[in-house]
Motif scaffolding. Structure first.
Motif, mmCIF file in Angstrom:
data_model
loop_
_atom_site.group_PDB
_atom_site.id
_atom_site.type_symbol
_atom_site.label_atom_id
_atom_site.label_comp_id
_atom_site.label_asym_id
_atom_site.label_seq_id
_atom_site.Cartn_x
_atom_site.Cartn_y
_atom_site.Cartn_z
ATOM 1 N N ALA A 38 0.801 -1.224 0.000
ATOM 2 C CA ALA A 38 0.000 0.000 0.000
ATOM 3 C C ALA A 38 0.835 1.275 0.000
ATOM 4 N N MET A 39 2.035 1.220 0.517
ATOM 5 C CA MET A 39 2.865 2.419 0.601
ATOM 6 C C MET A 39 3.765 2.609 -0.626
ATOM 7 N N MET A 40 3.658 1.709 -1.600
ATOM 8 C CA MET A 40 4.464 1.814 -2.824
ATOM 9 C C MET A 40 3.595 2.305 -3.985
ATOM 10 N N VAL A 41 4.233 2.960 -4.935
ATOM 11 C CA VAL A 41 3.558 3.378 -6.160
ATOM 12 C C VAL A 41 4.442 2.950 -7.316
ATOM 13 N N PRO A 42 4.004 2.028 -8.128
ATOM 14 C CA PRO A 42 2.767 1.250 -8.120
ATOM 15 C C PRO A 42 2.778 0.191 -7.013
ATOM 16 N N PRO A 43 1.592 -0.236 -6.563
ATOM 17 C CA PRO A 43 1.496 -1.077 -5.377
ATOM 18 C C PRO A 43 1.474 -2.589 -5.575
ATOM 19 N N ILE A 44 1.273 -3.092 -6.780
ATOM 20 C CA ILE A 44 1.042 -4.530 -6.973
ATOM 21 C C ILE A 44 2.295 -5.215 -7.516
ATOM 22 N N TRP A 45 2.759 -6.231 -6.783
ATOM 23 C CA TRP A 45 3.925 -7.007 -7.175
ATOM 24 C C TRP A 45 3.468 -8.381 -7.640
ATOM 25 N N LEU A 46 3.985 -8.823 -8.769
ATOM 26 C CA LEU A 46 3.652 -10.125 -9.327
ATOM 27 C C LEU A 46 4.785 -11.102 -9.036
ATOM 28 N N VAL A 47 4.437 -12.389 -8.910
ATOM 29 C CA VAL A 47 5.412 -13.419 -8.559
ATOM 30 C C VAL A 47 6.562 -13.469 -9.558
ATOM 31 N N ASP A 48 6.284 -13.439 -10.834
ATOM 32 C CA ASP A 48 7.313 -13.644 -11.860
ATOM 33 C C ASP A 48 7.649 -12.381 -12.643
ATOM 34 N N ASP A 49 7.460 -11.225 -12.032
ATOM 35 C CA ASP A 49 7.719 -9.965 -12.714
ATOM 36 C C ASP A 49 8.479 -9.044 -11.758
ATOM 37 N N PRO A 50 9.675 -8.601 -12.120
ATOM 38 C CA PRO A 50 10.466 -7.775 -11.201
ATOM 39 C C PRO A 50 9.950 -6.340 -11.064
ATOM 40 N N ARG A 51 9.003 -5.962 -11.903
ATOM 41 C CA ARG A 51 8.487 -4.586 -11.902
ATOM 42 C C ARG A 51 7.108 -4.530 -11.261
ATOM 43 N N PRO A 52 6.896 -3.630 -10.301
ATOM 44 C CA PRO A 52 5.553 -3.483 -9.724
ATOM 45 C C PRO A 52 4.584 -2.915 -10.763
ATOM 46 N N ARG A 53 3.294 -3.170 -10.552
ATOM 47 C CA ARG A 53 2.267 -2.763 -11.533
ATOM 48 C C ARG A 53 1.167 -1.945 -10.887
ATOM 49 N N TYR A 54 0.518 -1.133 -11.720
ATOM 50 C CA TYR A 54 -0.672 -0.383 -11.318
ATOM 51 C C TYR A 54 -1.900 -1.235 -11.618
ATOM 52 N N PRO A 55 -2.992 -1.058 -10.866
ATOM 53 C CA PRO A 55 -4.221 -1.816 -11.130
ATOM 54 C C PRO A 55 -4.747 -1.634 -12.552
#
Length: 78
Positions: A38-55
């Motif tokens: 919640a404190m990161m932008v973007p907030p969603i981390w995927l198991v096999d992706d090193p880059r966080p994502r936006y909804p």
């Protein structure tokens, strides 16, 4: 409780760990959500992706295997 904390609680519960998603720009390639920070932008981390994502980058495919919280049995002394 601070109701103006900036955390989008609805979004957090919409994208729990274990939810299967696909990137909108790469349909058909499935990813599992590792965690929502919640404190990161973007907030969603995927198991096999090193880059966080936006909804808005994701399409939810399945929530069937998503575990919202761990339930553990506890011994109770009587």
């Amino acid at each position: 409780m601070n109701t103006e904390s900036g955390i989008d609680w609805n979004e957090m519960f919409e994208y729990p760990p274990g939810t299967m998603v696909e990137l909108k720009d790469k349909p058909g390639v499935l990813h599992r959500i590792d965690y929502y920070e919640a404190m990161m932008v973007p907030p969603i981390w995927l198991v096999d992706d090193p880059r966080p994502r936006y909804p808005h980058e994701l399409r939810i495919v399945s929530r069937r295997d998503a575990q919202v919280c761990a339930l553990e049995s506890q011994a109770v002394a009587v």
